[in-house]
Design a protein around this motif. Structure first.
Motif, PDB file in Angstrom:
ATOM      1  N   ASN A  40       0.852  -1.208  -0.157  1.00  0.00           N
ATOM      2  CA  ASN A  40       0.072  -0.041   0.013  1.00  0.00           C
ATOM      3  C   ASN A  40       0.827   1.342   0.148  1.00  0.00           C
ATOM      4  N   CYS A  42       2.962   2.742   2.197  1.00  0.00           N
ATOM      5  CA  CYS A  42       2.597   3.569   3.430  1.00  0.00           C
ATOM      6  C   CYS A  42       3.738   3.273   4.244  1.00  0.00           C
ATOM      7  N   ALA A  92      -3.199   6.001   4.089  1.00  0.00           N
ATOM      8  CA  ALA A  92      -3.438   5.498   2.857  1.00  0.00           C
ATOM      9  C   ALA A  92      -4.594   5.584   2.143  1.00  0.00           C
ATOM     10  N   ALA A  93      -5.736   5.263   2.821  1.00  0.00           N
ATOM     11  CA  ALA A  93      -6.892   5.400   2.275  1.00  0.00           C
ATOM     12  C   ALA A  93      -7.480   6.855   2.241  1.00  0.00           C
ATOM     13  N   LYS A  96      -5.704   8.074  -1.056  1.00  0.00           N
ATOM     14  CA  LYS A  96      -6.545   8.019  -2.148  1.00  0.00           C
ATOM     15  C   LYS A  96      -7.770   8.631  -2.300  1.00  0.00           C
ATOM     16  N   ALA A  99      -6.883  12.142  -3.700  1.00  0.00           N
ATOM     17  CA  ALA A  99      -6.187  11.910  -5.002  1.00  0.00           C
ATOM     18  C   ALA A  99      -7.609  11.824  -6.126  1.00  0.00           C
ATOM     19  N   ARG A 100      -8.599  11.058  -5.726  1.00  0.00           N
ATOM     20  CA  ARG A 100      -9.850  10.849  -6.430  1.00  0.00           C
ATOM     21  C   ARG A 100     -10.624  12.131  -6.412  1.00  0.00           C
ATOM     22  N   GLU A 193     -17.004   5.129  -0.838  1.00  0.00           N
ATOM     23  CA  GLU A 193     -15.611   4.967  -1.565  1.00  0.00           C
ATOM     24  C   GLU A 193     -14.592   4.525  -0.715  1.00  0.00           C
ATOM     25  N   ASP A 197     -11.863   1.631  -0.335  1.00  0.00           N
ATOM     26  CA  ASP A 197     -10.567   1.690  -0.434  1.00  0.00           C
ATOM     27  C   ASP A 197      -9.770   0.997   0.609  1.00  0.00           C
TER      28      ASP A 197
END
Length: 396
Positions: A40, A42, A92-93, A96, A99-100, A193, A197
């Motif tokens: 991941n 991280c 990390a989630a 993400k 970034a999304r 979402e 993730d």
């Protein structure tokens, strides 16, 4: 003769076996922690090296005979590795999700640029168009420069175009995009979402694609249908994530337990489970319970043997006649009597529990046929025995 004295035995061999098992558990937890971190993205090398140093410090404590310190610190390190990875996966989630959101805003910027260019009659080059189709920020910046160049040099857009054309560091397109007001977001979509993730980070990839398709469908759907889709996803993703978390925790527990079993020399192949997410928690829980029982039985047997051997070795060191096979005799009959080689007619009776954790020992006199008991010698033998054995009272 007097009544028995109760002796509790904890051998060095038992402490060493416990420490070896704990180190095996930490090694397994450390390996999984590093694997998950790399998968991941991280974890960095210095963090992994620091964890390895802590593991080596625990091994050093065991090697120095500081068993109590090692056994107190090892579970805390194992627990830290688990909690630290959960924390890193959450970060990390979150990255993400950010970034999304950025990607969506970039797509919105592409659409805005396309509409504005068409309205202004600006023809963008094929290269820029291809870049826009791929969502490249450089293409977006070039498109905004072309659009600004076609308009009077005024307002915020012209200032942006001027800065971009001069290559100044005052404002990049990425910084400009980040500074724009965020588009309204749906907390229900974001929550679902985020769950997806986390499922992906846990390695639970089954049904992820279909769930994401339904999320995208909900985003594009009109209001009534959107609510229905999101309600269904709320229930389903909550159920799947709860099961995935439980299965992940059980897999981790089984993994470190099997490492401990392997270190003890026990076969583990029959207890392993595949990494397939289709394996339900109940199956993993059953394997874990069976493996725990097997290891506990093995540890108890090994510890009991070490305790009985320690008793026999101690008595031999005090001058008692300990012969080969006496430990086995004690196991079979629950007691045995060993003679005192330096004091004929006297010995010690040893009565042990099945797990060897407690022993009762008392001096005994052997009856000599036709000879009366010598109470004076009995008292002397008992005094010598009490001096040979120092017994601490059992804890409350």
């Amino acid at each position: 003769m007097s009544g028995p004295k109760v002796v509790r035995i904890v051998t060095r061999e038992e402490h060493e076996a416990i420490c070896r098992g704990m180190l095996a558990r930490i090694d397994a937890a450390l390996e999984q922690w590093a694997e998950t971190g790399r998968r991941n993205d991280c974890l960095d090398a210095p963090t992994v090296e620091a964890a390895c140093r802590r593991r080596d410090a625990l091994a050093a404590l065991a090697a120095e005979g500081k068993f109590a310190e090692m056994q107190a610190q090892a579970p805390a390190e194992e627990s830290f590795l688990r909690s630290d990875m959960r924390f890193r996966l959450e970060k990390a989630a979150a990255a993400k999700a950010a970034a999304r959101t950025h990607a969506r805003r970039r797509c919105e910027a592409v659409e805005t640029l396309g509409r504005a260019a068409a309205a202004a009659g600006v023809v963008l080059s094929n290269e820029v168009m291809r870049g826009l189709a791929d969502g490249e920020e450089a293409a977006l910046a070039e498109g905004f420069r072309a659009l600004a160049a076609s308009r009077p040099a005024s307002g915020r857009a012209s200032a942006l175009a001027e800065q971009l054309s001069r290559g100044e560091e005052a404002l990049s397109f990425a910084n400009w995009l980040a500074a724009q007001p965020a588009a309204p977001t749906d907390p229900d979509v974001e929550r679902i979402e985020a769950r997806l993730d986390e499922l992906l980070a846990l390695g639970h990839v089954r049904d992820i694609a279909s769930l994401r398709t339904r999320v995208n469908e909900a985003i594009e759907a009109p209001s009534p249908r959107r609510g229905l889709i999101l309600d269904g996803l709320e229930v389903e993703t909550g159920r799947v994530l709860a099961e995935a978390r439980k299965a992940a925790d059980l897999r981790t527990a089984l993994r470190v337990l099997l490492a401990e079993m392997a270190q003890a020399g026990l076969p583990v192949a029959s207890f392993t489970v595949s990494e397939d997410a289709a394996v339900v928690s109940e199956v993993i829980q059953a394997r874990l319970a069976t493996a725990e029982a097997v290891l506990a039985k093995h540890r108890a047997h090994e510890a009991a043997s070490a305790r009985r051997a320690a008793i026999m070795t101690g008595l031999a060191g005090l001058g008692y006649e300990v012969r080969e096979g006496m430990t086995t005799t004690c196991v079979a009959n629950g007691s045995l009597v060993v003679a005192d080689a330096t004091r004929p007619g006297y010995g010690v009776e040893v009565i042990g529990t099945s797990d060897g954790r407690q022993f009762q020992m008392r001096p005994v006199a052997f009856d000599a046929s036709g000879d009366p008991a010598d109470t004076s010698r009995d008292r002397d033998a008992e005094t010598v025995w009490c001096g040979q054995v120092s017994v601490k009272p059992p804890p409350n």
